[in-house]
Every structure is written in C-alpha cells, then in structure tokens.
Design a protein around this motif. Structure first.
Motif, PDB file in Angstrom:
ATOM      1  N   SER A  41      15.718  17.356  22.595  1.00 15.53           N
ATOM      2  CA  SER A  41      16.275  16.364  21.661  1.00 15.53           C
ATOM      3  C   SER A  41      15.230  15.292  21.410  1.00 15.53           C
ATOM      4  CB  SER A  41      17.474  15.668  22.293  1.00 15.53           C
ATOM      5  OG  SER A  41      18.544  16.530  22.449  1.00 15.53           O
ATOM      6  N   ALA A  42      15.563  14.396  20.510  1.00 15.96           N
ATOM      7  CA  ALA A  42      14.742  13.203  20.312  1.00 15.96           C
ATOM      8  C   ALA A  42      14.888  12.308  21.542  1.00 15.96           C
ATOM      9  CB  ALA A  42      15.232  12.466  19.078  1.00 15.96           C
ATOM     10  N   THR A  47      17.367   8.852  17.465  1.00 11.33           N
ATOM     11  CA  THR A  47      18.125   9.309  16.287  1.00 11.33           C
ATOM     12  C   THR A  47      18.955   8.152  15.728  1.00 11.33           C
ATOM     13  OG1 THR A  47      18.167  11.495  17.282  1.00 11.33           O
ATOM     14  CG2 THR A  47      19.623  11.151  15.407  1.00 11.33           C
ATOM     15  N   GLU A  74      12.839  14.732  16.952  1.00 11.27           N
ATOM     16  CA  GLU A  74      12.605  15.873  17.834  1.00 11.27           C
ATOM     17  C   GLU A  74      11.140  16.314  17.794  1.00 11.27           C
ATOM     18  OE1 GLU A  74      15.572  15.237  16.669  1.00 11.27           O
ATOM     19  OE2 GLU A  74      16.890  15.733  18.341  1.00 11.27           O
ATOM     20  N   PHE A 136      18.172  20.651  16.967  1.00 14.09           N
ATOM     21  CA  PHE A 136      18.887  19.876  15.937  1.00 14.09           C
ATOM     22  C   PHE A 136      18.417  20.127  14.516  1.00 14.09           C
ATOM     23  CE2 PHE A 136      18.949  15.259  14.220  1.00 14.09           C
ATOM     24  CZ  PHE A 136      20.290  15.250  13.884  1.00 14.09           C
ATOM     25  N   ARG A 150      25.182  15.641  14.737  1.00 18.52           N
ATOM     26  CA  ARG A 150      24.855  14.942  15.982  1.00 18.52           C
ATOM     27  C   ARG A 150      25.162  15.836  17.191  1.00 18.52           C
ATOM     28  NH1 ARG A 150      23.474   9.585  15.547  1.00 18.52           N
ATOM     29  NH2 ARG A 150      22.449  10.131  17.491  1.00 18.52           N
ATOM     30  N   GLY A 151      24.265  15.782  18.145  1.00 20.46           N
ATOM     31  CA  GLY A 151      24.430  16.627  19.326  1.00 20.46           C
ATOM     32  C   GLY A 151      23.966  18.058  19.092  1.00 20.46           C
ATOM     33  N   GLY A 152      23.324  18.295  17.948  1.00 22.25           N
ATOM     34  CA  GLY A 152      23.016  19.661  17.514  1.00 22.25           C
ATOM     35  C   GLY A 152      21.971  20.408  18.324  1.00 22.25           C
ATOM     36  N   SER A 153      21.228  19.700  19.178  1.00 21.75           N
ATOM     37  CA  SER A 153      20.227  20.417  19.985  1.00 21.75           C
ATOM     38  C   SER A 153      20.890  21.406  20.931  1.00 21.75           C
ATOM     39  CB  SER A 153      19.386  19.435  20.793  1.00 21.75           C
ATOM     40  OG  SER A 153      18.704  18.573  19.929  1.00 21.75           O
TER      41      SER A 153
HETATM   42  N1  ASP Z   1      18.898  13.938  18.442  1.00 19.87           N
HETATM   43  C1  ASP Z   1      20.144  14.429  17.891  1.00 19.87           C
HETATM   44  C2  ASP Z   1      21.269  13.434  18.158  1.00 19.87           C
HETATM   45  O1  ASP Z   1      21.037  12.403  18.763  1.00 19.87           O
HETATM   46  C3  ASP Z   1      20.494  15.790  18.392  1.00 19.87           C
HETATM   47  C4  ASP Z   1      20.779  15.890  19.867  1.00 19.87           C
HETATM   48  O2  ASP Z   1      20.427  15.013  20.650  1.00 19.87           O
HETATM   49  O3  ASP Z   1      21.369  16.898  20.257  1.00 19.87           O
HETATM   50  O4  ASP Z   1      22.369  13.653  17.762  1.00 19.87           O
END
Ligand code: ASP
Ligand code: ADP
Ligand code: MG
Length: 408
Positions: A41-42, A47, A74, A136, A150-153
């Motif tokens: 992720s970032a 993000t 990322e 992501f 969001r959360g896509g990683s």
């Molecule tokens: N960086 C993106 C987010 O904060 C993806 C992730 O962290 O999964 O949503």
C-alpha cells in the motif's frame, strides 16, 4: 517451490525504518524456500493526503485524474521496498499495476480487476527475484490508470495470489489477525484462529475494514488460502477458511460496525403504488447506494419512508429529495449522526431469539434503536453515533465474546 503472496498495509510501510523491517521479513520468508510476490500500500496517511490535495482543487475531482493522482502513493512504496531488498542482498523488482498488466474495467475510483498477465512475475521469480507490485491500481483497456477503491491493495494481493495459484496469500497489517470486533474500540476483543468466508464477507461489508470486501469475495471465488497477520510481531494470525468448522459453531462470531452512515426520512408522504420507486430511482441514478429501507403506514393514506446511505452521499441524497417533483410530503428529515452495529455469525441460523437479546442489551444501556435489519447470519441496528462504543462494548461482553468460546 511454494509461492506466497504477501501484502503489507500502510502502517506496515509507514516509514523507511518500517520498509527496511518489512524487507527483512520478506528475506526471511524467502530463505525458507519460498517464492515471494509482495503487494504494498501507500505509506500510511499518504492516500488521505492525496485525496485532500485533490479536494482543494475540485470537488468532486475528475475521476480519471483522481486515479492518476491516487496511484502515485503506492509507486513510492514499491520503489523504496525494492531498494531496501536489494540493499539487504535480495534481488527484487518493482512494478506498477499497469506494468504487470493488472487489467481492470474502466470504472475509475472503484475499478474491478478483469485479468492479470503473470508472465513478467513468473520470469522474475524464475530468476530468483522478489517481485514487488503496487497495490490498489491497474489499467483499463485504453491504458488509463484505475484504482480499486479504498483498501484495494488487499484485493490486488488476493487477485495476484489467484492468478499465480499461490499457496497462501498473507495480509500483513497493524493487528495480529481478525478479531471478534475492532480491537481499537474493544481492547478485550479476541483474535479468531479462523473465520469462514461467509462470516468474513459479512463482517467486511458491515464495516470491519481489516479486509476489503472485494478481496474476500475474490478469495472465496478462487479458493485462495487467506491469512491476516501482524507485520510487527510473529504469530499464527487468522486463517479465512472455506468451511465453517468447529470454532465457528459459536452463536456470534463477531461484531462489525460502521460510522459511515446517514439516514433520510420523508414524513407523511402520500401513499400510492410506485412511491418507493419514485423516491429511490433518482437516488440510484445518481450512483448513491441505499442500504436499509423502512416504510411505515401512517394516517390518511400517508406513509413514512426512511432509508440509509453512505455518509459521503448524504448531502447529495438530501438535495435530490428536496428537488424531487410530484412528491407530496409533510417534511424531509435527515440525520448524519448515526452508526450501524451488526452481530455476525453463521451460528445464528439455527438459533432464534438472538435479536431480542441484542435489543434487550442495548435497552439496558439506554440506547435507542432507530432501525433494524436482519438476515440469516446477521442483525444490524442503527443508533445515534454517540452510543457506538458503549453499544459495541456492551454487546461484546454480554455475548461473551472475550472469553474462550466452547464449541457447541
Ligand atoms: N492506499 C489505498 C488506501 O489507503 C489502498 C490500500 O491501502 O489498500 O485506501
Ligand atoms: P492496512 O493499512 O494494513 O490495510 P487497515 O487499517 O486497512 O490496515 O486494517 C486494519 C485495521 O482494521 C486495524 O487497525 C483495526 O483497527 C481495524 N479493524 C476493524 N475491525 C477489525 C476486526 N474485526 N479485527 C481486526 N481489525 C479490525
Ligand atoms: Mg486496509
């Protein structure tokens, strides 16, 4: 050689020190004789920072350009992690989503993965390299950068694991597994040794953001062995299983909650066939997702109509209702200070009366329930946001979730 896909979330790669530590962990896993593909992720907060930058310029920002911006987070991490690995003597190569060919549809900001070309990754693995892929993100058929929500990683990791037929997909995060509820809200929450896909999917979609919903869907569809672990300490974590075996015979497996809720009520709206469609059609046409809906018959052929939406869509939905033509209603009310608490458990299927117990526990705390929705394996209530912590903690204690559960 066994192949493991590891994913490290924002906090896990939140500083260069953390990135160096993650590199060590990867090298240790590789030295045990595994091929390793890493998704990152970032760095934590990045993000959100990018989202805010965009908002300073345009709201809503142009969806395509927003993705170009968000995907940069990322890209920073993949390069730093590859440098850290190389620096520690482990050959590594980084790739953006587009470079490894993660092909998605063209729904910017919440794109779906359609196809992954694993050729580059396989070649690198064959040469003994660790492959580091940006989570992501992907590209659509026209090579536009897309992001997965969001959360896509998490979803990138599971999709790669599925494409590569990995032996396990390990999600490293800042907690050491999936808990009975968010351990930040209930310090007594208990780590689950395992949880079945059905329950995990429900927990994720009802607000437990430890895994993105799509990643759980993907893992279940493609049978990917999935585990949530801590990147800070060693431990078994939580295994997401296909089968609901003995551990899951518990009545309630977990409590999920969501702070992202808002509700809208049309008071005393003229009751006639088609009224629900009349109200909700423009809402769905504006891409606003509706969650719970309640309609109550009132006096004189009128009805009260209430529904909930994501808090981010609250103003949009309220404006749509206010602009709605041919709507004879006394009043339109809105409330964006509500939250949703849900009990989740496949064990509920075979037990009546859990809802009543839940309502009693909340009543004993003086918490008023505004809306209720149930399914076979969950019960959700909407309450005022100021009672969220109290509600979750009371339910967690009353249902005995912090104690070791005995198989039924
Ligand atoms: N960086 C993106 C987010 O904060 C993806 C992730 O962290 O999964 O949503
Ligand atoms: P990452 O950046 O690693 O993807 P996230 O913040 O997305 O991490 O997810 C981990 C967080 O999920 C935890 O810090 C925790 O606060 C939260 N969480 C919510 N519900 C649960 C749960 N049932 N079990 C574990 N963590 C949970
Ligand atoms: Mg996450």
């Amino acid at each position: 050689m066994p192949l493991i896909v590891q994913k490290y979330g924002g906090t896990s790669v939140g500083s260069t020190e953390r990135i160096m530590a993650v590199a060590k962990k990867i090298i240790a896993a590789k030295s045990q004789g595994n091929d390793i593909v890493v998704v990152v992720s970032a760095m934590s907060g990045e993000t959100n920072r990018l989202v805010n930058l965009a908002k300073e310029i345009a709201e809503p920002p142009n969806a395509r350009e927003f993705d170009v911006l968000l995907a940069t987070g990322e890209q920073v991490t993949i390069s730093l992690l590859s440098m850290a690995l190389t620096e520690q003597g482990c050959p590594a190569r980084s790739y953006t989503g587009g470079q490894v060919s993660i092909l998605t549809d063209n729904t910017h900001n919440k794109a779906r993965i359609l196809e992954i070309n694993d050729q580059k990754i396989r070649n690198d693995l064959n040469q003994g390299k660790v492959v580091v892929v940006a989570g992501f993100q992907g590209v659509d058929a026209d090579n536009n950068i897309t992001t997965l929500g969001r959360g896509g990683s998490d979803t990138t990791a599971v999709a790669l694991a599925a494409a590569l037929k990995a032996d396990e997909c390990q999600i490293y995060t800042d907690v050491d597994g999936v808990y009975t509820t968010d351990p930040r809200v209930v310090p007594d929450a208990r780590r689950l040794e395992q949880i079945c896909f059905e329950e995990m999917l429900e927990m994720a979609s009802l607000g437990s953001k430890v895994l993105q919903i799509r990643s759980v869907e993907f893992a279940s569809k493609y049978n990917v062995p999935l585990r949530v672990l801590s990147s800070f300490e060693d431990g078994p974590g939580t295994l997401i299983t296909m089968e609901n075996n003995k551990m899951e015979k518990a009545l309630i497996s977990g409590i999920a909650f969501s702070r992202d809720e808002a509700k809208l009520t049309l008071v005393g709206v003229k009751d006639r066939p088609g009224i629900a469609a009349h109200i909700l059609t423009p809402i769905s046409e504006a891409n606003v997702e509706v969650d719970m809906i309640i309609q109550n018959k009132g006096e004189n052929n009128t009805t009260d109509f209430t529904f909930t939406v994501h808090r981010n869509d609250y103003t949009k939905a309220l404006n749509i209702l206010n602009d709605l033509k041919e709507l004879e209603t006394k009043e339109i009310l809105g409330d964006d200070k509500i939250v949703k608490i849900s009990l989740v458990g496949v064990g509920m299927r075979s037990h009546a009366g859990i809802a009543t117990t839940m309502f009693r526990i909340l009543a004993d705390e003086g918490i008023n329930i505004q809306m209720i929705s149930t399914s076979e394996i969950k019960i959700s209530v909407i309450i005022n946001e100021k009672y969220l912590e109290l509600g979750v903690r009371s339910l967690h204690t009353a249902f005995g979730l912090e104690e070791a559960q005995k198989p039924a």
